[in-house]
Design a protein around this motif. Structure first.
Motif, PDB file in Angstrom:
ATOM      1  N   TYR A  42       1.772  11.733  -5.797  1.00  0.00           N
ATOM      2  CA  TYR A  42       1.347  10.958  -4.635  1.00  0.00           C
ATOM      3  C   TYR A  42       2.128  11.454  -3.424  1.00  0.00           C
ATOM      4  CZ  TYR A  42       0.731   6.621  -1.866  1.00  0.00           C
ATOM      5  OH  TYR A  42       0.436   5.694  -0.896  1.00  0.00           O
ATOM      6  N   ASN A  44     -11.277   9.433  13.136  1.00  0.00           N
ATOM      7  CA  ASN A  44     -11.629  10.149  11.901  1.00  0.00           C
ATOM      8  C   ASN A  44     -12.423   9.304  10.929  1.00  0.00           C
ATOM      9  OD1 ASN A  44     -10.254  12.352  12.773  1.00  0.00           O
ATOM     10  ND2 ASN A  44      -8.426  11.986  11.537  1.00  0.00           N
ATOM     11  N   TYR A  45     -12.496   8.016  11.179  1.00  0.00           N
ATOM     12  CA  TYR A  45     -13.090   7.105  10.205  1.00  0.00           C
ATOM     13  C   TYR A  45     -14.607   7.056  10.330  1.00  0.00           C
ATOM     14  CZ  TYR A  45     -14.364   2.667   8.014  1.00  0.00           C
ATOM     15  OH  TYR A  45     -14.977   1.700   7.249  1.00  0.00           O
ATOM     16  N   ASP A  46     -15.283   7.520   9.327  1.00  0.00           N
ATOM     17  CA  ASP A  46     -16.687   7.209   9.063  1.00  0.00           C
ATOM     18  C   ASP A  46     -17.601   7.260  10.298  1.00  0.00           C
ATOM     19  OD1 ASP A  46     -18.450   6.700   7.061  1.00  0.00           O
ATOM     20  OD2 ASP A  46     -18.252   4.531   7.145  1.00  0.00           O
ATOM     21  N   LEU A  81       0.816  -1.217   0.000  1.00  0.00           N
ATOM     22  CA  LEU A  81       0.000   0.000   0.000  1.00  0.00           C
ATOM     23  C   LEU A  81       0.848   1.263   0.000  1.00  0.00           C
ATOM     24  CD1 LEU A  81      -2.597  -1.659   0.706  1.00  0.00           C
ATOM     25  CD2 LEU A  81      -3.256   0.399   1.963  1.00  0.00           C
ATOM     26  N   ASP A  82       2.071   1.135   0.457  1.00  0.00           N
ATOM     27  CA  ASP A  82       2.987   2.282   0.462  1.00  0.00           C
ATOM     28  C   ASP A  82       3.699   2.424  -0.877  1.00  0.00           C
ATOM     29  OD1 ASP A  82       4.549   0.057   0.540  1.00  0.00           O
ATOM     30  OD2 ASP A  82       5.592   0.553   2.406  1.00  0.00           O
ATOM     31  N   ILE A 105     -19.121  -0.244   4.740  1.00  0.00           N
ATOM     32  CA  ILE A 105     -18.996   0.296   6.106  1.00  0.00           C
ATOM     33  C   ILE A 105     -18.400  -0.751   7.069  1.00  0.00           C
ATOM     34  CG2 ILE A 105     -20.883   1.908   5.751  1.00  0.00           C
ATOM     35  CD1 ILE A 105     -22.677  -0.074   7.250  1.00  0.00           C
ATOM     36  N   TYR A 129     -10.880  11.704  -8.042  1.00  0.00           N
ATOM     37  CA  TYR A 129     -11.050  10.298  -7.705  1.00  0.00           C
ATOM     38  C   TYR A 129     -12.516   9.971  -7.454  1.00  0.00           C
ATOM     39  CZ  TYR A 129     -10.769   5.998  -5.010  1.00  0.00           C
ATOM     40  OH  TYR A 129     -10.940   4.727  -4.543  1.00  0.00           O
ATOM     41  N   HIS A 144     -10.005   4.516  15.379  1.00  0.00           N
ATOM     42  CA  HIS A 144      -9.646   5.567  14.425  1.00  0.00           C
ATOM     43  C   HIS A 144     -10.774   6.592  14.339  1.00  0.00           C
ATOM     44  CE1 HIS A 144      -7.948   7.458  10.935  1.00  0.00           C
ATOM     45  NE2 HIS A 144      -6.981   6.578  10.866  1.00  0.00           N
ATOM     46  N   PHE A 191     -14.532   5.748  -2.930  1.00  0.00           N
ATOM     47  CA  PHE A 191     -15.406   5.972  -1.777  1.00  0.00           C
ATOM     48  C   PHE A 191     -14.663   6.712  -0.684  1.00  0.00           C
ATOM     49  CE2 PHE A 191     -19.222   3.685  -2.845  1.00  0.00           C
ATOM     50  CZ  PHE A 191     -18.815   3.015  -3.986  1.00  0.00           C
ATOM     51  N   GLU A 246      -6.641   0.893  -1.030  1.00  0.00           N
ATOM     52  CA  GLU A 246      -7.835   0.813  -0.199  1.00  0.00           C
ATOM     53  C   GLU A 246      -8.895   1.658  -0.881  1.00  0.00           C
ATOM     54  OE1 GLU A 246     -10.374  -0.133   1.681  1.00  0.00           O
ATOM     55  OE2 GLU A 246      -8.882  -0.601   3.241  1.00  0.00           O
ATOM     56  N   ASN A 247     -10.029   1.068  -1.214  1.00  0.00           N
ATOM     57  CA  ASN A 247     -11.052   1.890  -1.874  1.00  0.00           C
ATOM     58  C   ASN A 247     -12.185   2.299  -0.932  1.00  0.00           C
ATOM     59  OD1 ASN A 247     -13.063  -0.161  -1.917  1.00  0.00           O
ATOM     60  ND2 ASN A 247     -12.087  -1.062  -3.720  1.00  0.00           N
ATOM     61  N   TRP A 248     -12.104   1.867   0.334  1.00  0.00           N
ATOM     62  CA  TRP A 248     -13.001   2.346   1.385  1.00  0.00           C
ATOM     63  C   TRP A 248     -14.463   2.043   1.116  1.00  0.00           C
ATOM     64  CZ3 TRP A 248     -10.071   3.257   5.311  1.00  0.00           C
ATOM     65  CH2 TRP A 248      -8.813   3.845   5.138  1.00  0.00           C
ATOM     66  N   ARG A 291     -16.044   9.157   1.101  1.00  0.00           N
ATOM     67  CA  ARG A 291     -16.962   9.820   2.025  1.00  0.00           C
ATOM     68  C   ARG A 291     -16.593   9.576   3.475  1.00  0.00           C
ATOM     69  NH1 ARG A 291     -22.098   7.257  -0.957  1.00  0.00           N
ATOM     70  NH2 ARG A 291     -20.712   5.521  -0.576  1.00  0.00           N
ATOM     71  N   LYS A 292     -15.824   8.534   3.707  1.00  0.00           N
ATOM     72  CA  LYS A 292     -15.497   8.164   5.088  1.00  0.00           C
ATOM     73  C   LYS A 292     -14.550   9.139   5.762  1.00  0.00           C
ATOM     74  CE  LYS A 292     -16.500   3.404   4.656  1.00  0.00           C
ATOM     75  NZ  LYS A 292     -17.251   3.686   3.421  1.00  0.00           N
ATOM     76  N   PHE A 293     -13.856   9.924   4.966  1.00  0.00           N
ATOM     77  CA  PHE A 293     -12.870  10.840   5.517  1.00  0.00           C
ATOM     78  C   PHE A 293     -13.028  12.208   4.872  1.00  0.00           C
ATOM     79  CE2 PHE A 293     -10.708   6.718   5.819  1.00  0.00           C
ATOM     80  CZ  PHE A 293     -10.271   6.734   7.127  1.00  0.00           C
ATOM     81  N   MET A 295      -4.753   1.331   9.332  1.00  0.00           N
ATOM     82  CA  MET A 295      -6.015   0.595   9.460  1.00  0.00           C
ATOM     83  C   MET A 295      -5.943  -0.716   8.694  1.00  0.00           C
ATOM     84  SD  MET A 295      -8.981   3.530   9.176  1.00  0.00           S
ATOM     85  CE  MET A 295     -10.303   2.352   9.515  1.00  0.00           C
ATOM     86  N   PRO A 306      -3.789  11.263   5.497  1.00  0.00           N
ATOM     87  CA  PRO A 306      -2.366  11.056   5.190  1.00  0.00           C
ATOM     88  C   PRO A 306      -2.036  10.565   3.790  1.00  0.00           C
ATOM     89  CG  PRO A 306      -3.200   9.261   6.527  1.00  0.00           C
ATOM     90  CD  PRO A 306      -4.324  10.259   6.427  1.00  0.00           C
ATOM     91  N   ARG A 316       2.340  10.958   0.927  1.00  0.00           N
ATOM     92  CA  ARG A 316       1.940  10.071   2.008  1.00  0.00           C
ATOM     93  C   ARG A 316       2.562  10.575   3.306  1.00  0.00           C
ATOM     94  NH1 ARG A 316       0.964   4.191   2.649  1.00  0.00           N
ATOM     95  NH2 ARG A 316       2.331   3.638   4.327  1.00  0.00           N
ATOM     96  N   VAL A 317       1.736  10.926   4.247  1.00  0.00           N
ATOM     97  CA  VAL A 317       2.242  11.370   5.548  1.00  0.00           C
ATOM     98  C   VAL A 317       2.425  10.118   6.403  1.00  0.00           C
ATOM     99  CG1 VAL A 317       1.835  12.819   7.561  1.00  0.00           C
ATOM    100  CG2 VAL A 317       1.046  13.559   5.298  1.00  0.00           C
ATOM    101  N   GLN A 336       1.301  -1.360   6.173  1.00  0.00           N
ATOM    102  CA  GLN A 336       1.660  -0.438   5.082  1.00  0.00           C
ATOM    103  C   GLN A 336       0.677   0.724   4.950  1.00  0.00           C
ATOM    104  OE1 GLN A 336       1.428  -3.351   2.056  1.00  0.00           O
ATOM    105  NE2 GLN A 336       3.207  -4.468   2.804  1.00  0.00           N
ATOM    106  N   SER A 337      -0.415   0.675   5.680  1.00  0.00           N
ATOM    107  CA  SER A 337      -1.468   1.681   5.516  1.00  0.00           C
ATOM    108  C   SER A 337      -1.062   3.015   6.127  1.00  0.00           C
ATOM    109  CB  SER A 337      -2.740   1.151   6.193  1.00  0.00           C
ATOM    110  OG  SER A 337      -3.574   2.220   6.589  1.00  0.00           O
ATOM    111  N   ALA A 338      -1.185   4.069   5.350  1.00  0.00           N
ATOM    112  CA  ALA A 338      -0.908   5.409   5.888  1.00  0.00           C
ATOM    113  C   ALA A 338      -1.893   5.746   7.000  1.00  0.00           C
ATOM    114  CB  ALA A 338      -0.979   6.450   4.773  1.00  0.00           C
ATOM    115  N   GLN A 339      -3.086   5.147   6.942  1.00  0.00           N
ATOM    116  CA  GLN A 339      -4.106   5.392   7.960  1.00  0.00           C
ATOM    117  C   GLN A 339      -3.944   4.475   9.165  1.00  0.00           C
ATOM    118  OE1 GLN A 339      -4.876   5.046   4.668  1.00  0.00           O
ATOM    119  NE2 GLN A 339      -5.317   7.190   4.282  1.00  0.00           N
TER     120      GLN A 339
END
Lengths: 763, 763
Positions: free
Chosen positions: B195, A465-467, A359-360, A429, B242, A463, B245, A424-426, B247-249, A414, B256, B197-198, A409-412
């Motif tokens: 791209y 900030n998430y949803d 993911l990175d 839910i 993009y 998390h 999805f 990650e396409n999120w 909407r979650k953030f 998660m 990040p 990434r934080v 590897q997730s910047a979030q």
């Protein structure tokens, strides 16, 4: 003589049963009509390549607006279409949104046409009319006649390589089109960059970077032809043309480096009647070098029939993990087709040497395990991953390792929500990775670092900030005025939190247990005792006015109305039933759900399913109801579970293009079928119990990875005899409505004695 | 006490001479006005990072047409501009086309402005007014006051890391802008993808892929801040957003992962008066992981002053390879500034672990040598690479190894023409890698596989599809009606072919020698004895009518008219002179070249130079004439070489922003200066002879890599005493107009005795 005797001997022994040609029962064409969103092409179990025909060229947007017609093309193919555009190498199976369709290849004859043309006028482009009468779709093999070009197209695959075989009928120039513009869900500007490189007269490499459902996705290929290319070239359809110094070459003809956003290339060959041109197309998430390694490792030679046999042998091996007996061929076809669809996703996502793109965007190596992608977790946590814990525990553990790599590897920071191809396409839910991990841990299938996995679950679930999760943590519910679909989210978070709590308890982390068991009760905060439904609340704590429990949109739910979604407390069925008025009243609610007539206006807004996907107001085509039929077991009326499970099996599944009542959702619909047909179902993943239902097979033998065998032996079962009269576990009467995971994994036999009349066999 | 004594002791010995602070003579600001196309920022010798201010935001195209104003911004900075947009990390030095400008950083205060604003109204954006009075440009160090924000900006660099230090003057919120949209040569759609990434509160990684001069270019970064980020965010200026999805953030604030085609990000910090925020930005052609490795290996700490000292120490070491003595400070400044500009390109293109991206887009490893990029070979084969064979032979061999890797990775199977960052941009003509390789082989600096290198040269030179080469091979010339600039191409191919022949002879490949020595005579095929000029021919063999030898465009030439270009037969000066009428007539042609007045209409079409870049009709600002002044040596009038070399040195070079009469061309203009100022010049690379001219220094000591020392000792030299009266080699009278490479590399002293009157010292 002995050579012949041995198979004959095996054929009459128990071992031989496993040698039955189960492939005959698999109908990959199932679900290719309307909403099933499956594809008919060639793949191997959990393979990285899904080589399948595309019948679509319509754009995702028209006049700046979403074009709803694209939805049926999530897997690229619709049974009712009359033309094939070509064959691409990556496809989702059964999803409710789409991407992929990489590296479309089409063989043609006659004048070179680089435009696909239209379905109405296929003669305007390279596409071809085809007929289902020439079409063969088997596990690992697909064949069709391309009528416009009089070419027989055949394809098979290994995990990372698609193998094409085109038989030409005439003399002359054959063109192999490589269309880098073709995309499933063809957004404007979906192609970020494409690159083709002719390395020598038989080897072509390249890559494509897209901005689709996966935002930053790159896939590499290495393609070899069975005979030397005579000439080649390309056209660039993009407006932005390279401004460098190309005057030195004619870059459009026989120039080995092609790059741009919108490119179609062709490769010309001279053919004689009956001549075959073969193409091997290897994929890699890492590099063209990786793709070439994959090609050389998996299909070094040119024996198409052998590669096909190998692919089908892989399928035979996986499908034989459950041997069923049934007097009904349709049952066998349903069952093995479901097994086939369940064993497509998640897909392998790494090179033969263990390298993959994280993911990175860096290249990682698994150092041993198989890395997977395509995690449609909102769907698959329910039954597919629990099914894997029974029948594919090794693979399920590797899937969790892949999810943990995603987390790392997730910047979030998660775990995956809906992830594919290092993105990650999120989508949807909840955070149901948690459920998948807890299910494995609780069932003892955790050959990974469970404490680290728990930490990943907790970090994900905290998390803020998430949803809407911040609201959920602070208030115990999510105000609908702040975040939509608030009730669905609260109910699913509460369930996931229960999963975390169970895992924490098992791992001795009482602090975490306390935090999350408390959160798991939050379902209560969205229950409106006045209406008897789960109902969205607002920031001030009041329930949202103008509540319509039949409506899905704007009522706090997603893919399910309050009638269905209010039943989503799988972790506490008894408490939920008590809260909702007790067993009797609750059973009546369930009865109404299955029997009421849903007015058309509500059907119109029900997503992802056809009219066939609904029974009353019960929506089997969407996942939130998948556990519902098993709730009857908790109302003292288990015979209604039994009756209605069989009704759903019968009404929602049958072999054939229109055989799925909704999206297969990466195997979740199919996994529901398999479990229910076997007579048990994981109503609450993360608990080690399975609800007993009504088996639809006569006998099933599960070959477990631990070497043991679990047999479901069903006496007197028929379409009428759907009611369980008696259950025996290893020959002893069994008075419970559930069995545990260890009852299965220890091996043994569960016997169901069936009859035509309801009976409470627990008494 | 001893510690102090030692340096003092050294100061009065010969060794100590090498310790002189030569940095004082280097003026990086030289050439930053008009056509020099140099940059004033911080870099180390051959460093991968060139951290330098940008003063430009104008687009490459306006209303669909090329905007000629961008040309002066090839290196991002123009001395006459009043504002600085920010500081980016990659810049070409002296090129005549552009690219790069990666990862622009700008510190600001006050309200967040994400738009750069305009030069006329800097207050409308984040850019700032600056003044040269606060500007300091030294090797490895750059400083300037950003007046709008009252921020002192300082920067230094290691090879792969740019180190920023911003001193804020007030309390409040400081913003660090990271503008991923900013590009040198800002084409529409130049950004293919970016791209960010934080990774944590001090580490940010990312990449940018562009389609500019390099068609498919990707560069990665890892950036660390000296204090934690408080908040951050970005804006996406692209139309194509993009569709996933999200909407979650809130993806625009403290989210990040940022990606898109047109992104500007910001990072906020609270500062107090006098507080410094430091940023280290590491680059990698491989991955963000590679960038992070480079960062940790090269600048692990935060000591800005130490990093600056290290960078300047590297420059001191390289510049001290030649110690000159001169009574003229301007001579010293010219000389060491030329040395500085000569040691910028080619640039390092690999991670600290030897990994780099190849032309095939795969990741390769050098396994030991340093991989270089930015090969402006049409320019640099003439004097820069020959200079490296004298003073940087180890690096030159690695450059050839890099060129061989390019060849091996090239889809066209060709050595580099003009290549940078894993891309071939095909700029200019010829195949002068061949010259660079032959020069190294013939001079005995070939610690690589010379036979393989010869094979690469031959394969390149036989590439019939390349730039008229098929015609050249078949006809011995290129018909101008088929391929433009045909005469320039024929002359340069013929020279390159001579190089191949020399190398083949040395390596015992007589077959290749015969083929290419024949081709090397093709210059004769474009000589028109009637006009006395090289002249384009047509397909039917006739000379092109309406010939104007003063005109460059459409007359068969590029960057030079027939007056200049007709002299381009460096491999056979005697034969050329005979062909053109003998020594006397030829010398008169040369005289006319330097003394005639070029009508304005011809000047207008002379590329890349200012009015100062021309002497008569002699164009020093373009490379095809660089050998011309040394041709007098072959006419029996060497004093005219001497006189005019000094005139060119004096007129075309001086310290200061406007100190270069044309593009520095990656060091070629500077290398010409160095050689000519030392009194010798490689008129025909691939031959091991140097023409003797007129040294402008009083003494020069060349510290050779083989441990030996070559001294140029000049007696009685002054602006008037430009004529050589006598030459001594190692104390013995030397009657030749050339010396050989081994005369230099064996060490020793060449003594020039100068006087005010012309003299033929060979007699």
């Amino acid at each position: 003589m002995k050579k012949i005797l041995l198979p004959l001997l095996l054929a009459i022994t128990g071992v031989a049963t496993a040698q039955e040609n189960v492939l005959q029962y698999v109908k990959p064409i199932t679900g290719t009509m309307r909403m099933g969103h499956t594809y008919p092409g060639a793949t191997v179990p959990f393979g990285a390549v899904q080589l399948s025909p595309e019948t679509d060229t319509i754009p995702y947007e028209m006049n700046g607006k979403y074009n709803p017609d694209v939805y049926k093309y999530c897997a690229g193919y619709q049974y009712e279409d009359k033309t094939i555009v070509g064959f691409s190498h990556t496809h989702f199976s059964g999803t409710g949104h789409a991407d992929l369709g990489d590296f479309l290849i089409m063989p043609t004859t006659g004048e070179l046409q680089l435009n696909p043309g239209t379905a109405e006028h296929p003669e305007t482009g390279y596409r071809s009319v085809f007929s289902h009468s020439t079409e063969v779709a088997e596990p690992g093999y697909y064949k069709v006649k391309l009528e416009d070009h009089n070419i027989l197209a055949e394809m098979t695959a290994s995990s990372r390589v698609g193998f094409h075989q085109y038989t030409f009928s005439g003399n002359g120039t054959a063109h192999i089109i490589l269309d880098m513009m073709s995309n499933i869900y063809n957004y404007e500007n979906k192609n970020v960059w494409t690159y083709i490189r002719v390395e020598n007269d038989t080897l072509v490499t390249g890559f494509r970077q897209t901005n689709g459902w996966a935002r930053t996705r790159i896939e590499y290929f290495a393609m070899v032809f069975s005979k030397p290319i005579q000439h080649y070239g390309h056209r660039n359809y993009a407006k932005d043309v390279y401004r460098g110094f190309w005057r030195k070459f004619d870059q459009y003809h026989d120039f080995p480096e092609m790059a741009g956003k919108q490119i179609r290339a062709y490769f010309d060959f001279q053919t004689t009647p009956g001549e075959k041109i073969q193409i091997k197309m290897a994929l890699s998430p890492v590099s063209t070098e990786g793709a070439l390694k994959n090609l050389q490792a998996e299909i070094p030679g040119w024996n198409f029939d052998q590669v096909k046999r190998d692919a089908q042998q892989l399928w035979t091996k996986e499908l034989n993990k459950i041997h069923i007996e049934s007097g009904s061929r349709e049952e066998k076809e349903n069952f093995y087709t479901a097994m086939y669809h369940a064993f497509i996703n998640p897909t392998t996502y790494m090179d033969v040497d263990g390298s993959y793109r994280g993911l990175d965007m860096n290249i990682h190596n698994t150092n041993g395990y198989t890395n997977y992608t395509t995690f449609s977790l909102w769907d698959t946590y329910r039954a597919l991953h629990p099914f894997f814990n029974v029948i594919q525990p090794g693979r399920n553990a590797d899937m969790i390792r892949s999810m943990m790599a995603h987390y790392e590897q997730s910047a979030q920071h998660m775990l995956p929500i809906w992830s594919h191809y290092a993105n990650e396409n999120w989508c949807m839910i909840g955070y149901h990775s948690v459920s998948v991990i807890a299910d494995a841990v609780m069932k003892g299938n955790a050959p990974f670092d469970a404490n680290k996995a728990l930490e990943a679950c907790v970090t994900t679930a905290r998390h803020r900030n998430y949803d809407g999760l911040g609201y959920y943590i602070d208030k115990g519910y999510i105000p609908e005025d702040k975040e939509g679909s608030s009730v669905s989210k609260v109910l699913e978070y509460a369930y996931d939190d229960w999963c975390i709590a169970q895992m924490a308890k098992k791992l001795g982390r009482n602090d975490i247990y306390e935090e999350f068991i408390k959160r798991s009760l939050n379902y209560k905060n969205v229950y409106d005792s006045k209406t008897g439904f789960m109902r969205p609340r607002l920031s001030d704590g009041s329930f949202k006015p103008n509540f319509d429990p039949l409506q899905t949109h704007d009522q706090g739910f997603i893919e399910g109305n309050a009638w269905n979604y209010s039943l989503y407390v799988p972790q506490y069925p008894a408490d939920m039933i008590a809260m909702m008025g007790g067993k009797k009243q609750f059973a009546q609610h369930l009865d109404s759900l299955f029997t009421m007539e849903l007015p058309d206006k509500y059907f119109a807004e029900t997503e992802d399913i056809t009219r066939d996907g609904i029974i009353g107001n019960y929506v089997h085509g969407n996942e939130p109801s998948h556990h519902v039929v098993y709730l009857y077991n908790h109302t003292g009326q288990p015979w209604k579970t039994q009756d209605r499970v069989r009704m759903i099996l019968r009404k929602m599944y049958h072999p054939g293009p229109d055989g799925l009542g909704g999206n297969d959702d990466c195997g979740q619909m199919s996994a529901w079928y398999i479990f229910s047909s076997l007579g048990f179902y994981p109503m609450c993943p993360g608990a080690d119990q399975y609800e007993l239902g009504s088996p639809a097979v006569d006998k099933a033998t599960l070959q477990l990875e631990n070497g043991k065998t679990f047999v479901v032996d069903v006496k007197n079962q028929s379409d009428k005899n759907v009611y369980v009269q008696q259950v025996l576990l290893n020959g002893k009467p069994w008075k419970q409505l559930t069995i545990s995971h260890s009852d299965i994994m220890n091996g043994g036999t569960i016997t169901f004695v069936m009859g035509a009349k309801p009976k409470d066999y627990t008494k």
